[in-house]
Write an enzyme that holds these catalytic residues in place. Structure first.
Site, PDB file in Angstrom:
ATOM      1  N   ASP A   1      -7.748  -6.126  -0.481  1.00  0.00           N
ATOM      2  CA  ASP A   1      -8.224  -6.250   1.036  1.00  0.00           C
ATOM      3  C   ASP A   1      -8.006  -7.663   1.359  1.00  0.00           C
ATOM      4  O   ASP A   1      -8.290  -8.634   0.638  1.00  0.00           O
ATOM      5  CB  ASP A   1      -9.553  -5.778   0.966  1.00  0.00           C
ATOM      6  CG  ASP A   1      -9.873  -5.251   2.460  1.00  0.00           C
ATOM      7  OD1 ASP A   1      -8.864  -5.270   3.321  1.00  0.00           O
ATOM      8  OD2 ASP A   1     -11.031  -5.218   3.181  1.00  0.00           O
TER       9      ASP A   1
ATOM     10  N   HIS B   1       0.435  -8.824   4.755  1.00  0.00           N
ATOM     11  CA  HIS B   1       0.902  -7.779   3.847  1.00  0.00           C
ATOM     12  C   HIS B   1       1.975  -8.234   3.170  1.00  0.00           C
ATOM     13  O   HIS B   1       2.131  -8.098   2.009  1.00  0.00           O
ATOM     14  CB  HIS B   1       1.341  -6.460   4.808  1.00  0.00           C
ATOM     15  CG  HIS B   1       0.188  -5.934   5.567  1.00  0.00           C
ATOM     16  ND1 HIS B   1      -0.940  -5.864   4.832  1.00  0.00           N
ATOM     17  CD2 HIS B   1       0.166  -5.568   6.701  1.00  0.00           C
ATOM     18  CE1 HIS B   1      -1.864  -5.148   5.980  1.00  0.00           C
ATOM     19  NE2 HIS B   1      -1.171  -5.013   7.035  1.00  0.00           N
TER      20      HIS B   1
ATOM     21  N   LEU C   1       2.536  -1.530 -19.904  1.00  0.00           N
ATOM     22  CA  LEU C   1       1.570  -1.668 -18.864  1.00  0.00           C
ATOM     23  C   LEU C   1       1.605  -0.431 -17.912  1.00  0.00           C
ATOM     24  O   LEU C   1       2.976  -0.057 -17.569  1.00  0.00           O
ATOM     25  CB  LEU C   1       1.537  -3.099 -18.097  1.00  0.00           C
ATOM     26  CG  LEU C   1       0.515  -2.953 -16.618  1.00  0.00           C
ATOM     27  CD1 LEU C   1      -0.914  -3.039 -17.232  1.00  0.00           C
ATOM     28  CD2 LEU C   1       0.969  -3.914 -15.753  1.00  0.00           C
TER      29      LEU C   1
END
Ligand code: IPE
Ligand code: IPE
Ligand code: MG
Length: 262
Positions: free
Chosen positions: A26, A43, A137
């Site tokens: 955020d 973004h 991962l």
């Protein structure tokens, strides 16, 4: 082994490295605003932080990383911002997937993807196919994800099984509900990080975060680099996870010495 100083501990209650880290990314809009730029610039910049955290996770031995990229409530943002987020998602998939695959990362998208443009759904499917066998991962991107959506979806599937006569309602337990959620094969997040200063879950992994350690930082997501991530992981290593027990019940020799090493 010296019996006065037992060194072997079968189950360390606080492994130093979290197995699963979940992140609410955020603060992109505020990062951009501080620089007099459009929210979408934040973004775009945030993609760099995604790269940094993915890389640092693999290096530090985190096995699963779940990133909250777009919530089921984010559709309520202005159409122009939603469109740019979708484009960014598309281009990130195009630009990053090959490298993720080369680095043995398995990519999976969780959330209700049926609402995405057809082309995006197709690209997600291809990326999941390409990386499906990778093991270093597990990278989960939560897109059009909501914790309440996840639980509602699971409840509906269980109800369907009851209706078909293949499930006895009395057999529904926590494990069965978990097995109908988004990532039944992976452990719950050990550490849940939220950047950007807010201290709330915003409908992220509600059920699976029951015992997650929460870490809130004011750092805005585009500024969240490997050093900031390592700080969060170090903070986690100093926590004592009790799961309802007493501190002395979970305290062990190795735990104390592990803490000393941090
Ligand atoms: C997080 O950053 C990214 C998404 C929710 C898609 P924000 O866009 O929420 O940035 P702030 O919180 O407004 O600064
Ligand atoms: C949470 O951020 C969702 C993501 C980071 C993807 P928001 O910015 O949407 O959360 P609220 O609205 O401040 O709670
Ligand atoms: Mg926000």
């Amino acid at each position: 082994m010296n019996s006065a100083h037992p060194a072997v501990v079968i189950a360390d209650p606080t492994p130093l490295v979290p197995c699963h880290v979940a992140v609410i990314m955020d603060g992109n809009g505020r990062w951009a605003k501080q620089r007099g730029r459009p929210r979408t610039a934040g973004h775009r910049e945030g993609v760099k932080s995604v790269r940094a955290v993915v890389e640092a996770s693999a290096k530090r031995g985190v096995r699963t990383l779940t990133l909250f990229a777009f919530s089921s409530e984010n559709w309520q943002r202005p159409r122009s911002e939603v469109n740019i987020l979708m484009e960014l998602f598309m281009s990130a998939l195009r630009g990053e997937v090959r490298r993720l695959n080369e680095n043995d990362v398995r990519l999976r998208v969780i959330g209700d993807r049926s609402a995405f443009p057809e082309r995006l759904q197709q690209r997600i499917h291809e990326a999941e196919e390409l990386t499906g066998e990778n093991t270093r991962l597990n990278l989960q991107v939560a897109a059009n994800y909501g914790g309440r959506w996840d639980l509602t979806h699971a409840a509906r599937r269980l109800a369907e099984d009851v209706q078909r006569g293949v499930l006895d309602p009395g057999a529904i337990d926590e494990q069965m509900l978990t097995s109908h959620l988004s990532f039944p094969d992976l452990p719950d997040p050990d550490l849940l990080i939220r950047t950007g200063g807010e201290q709330r879950l915003s409908n992220f992994v509600l059920w699976q975060s029951a015992y997650s350690e929460l870490y809130f930082t004011d750092v805005l997501w585009p500024d969240f680099d490997a050093a900031a991530y390592h700080q969060a992981l170090d903070d986690f290593a100093r926590r004592q996870r009790r799961y309802g027990k007493l501190g002395e019940q979970v305290e062990t020799t190795s735990h104390a010495s592990a803490r000393g090493r941090v």
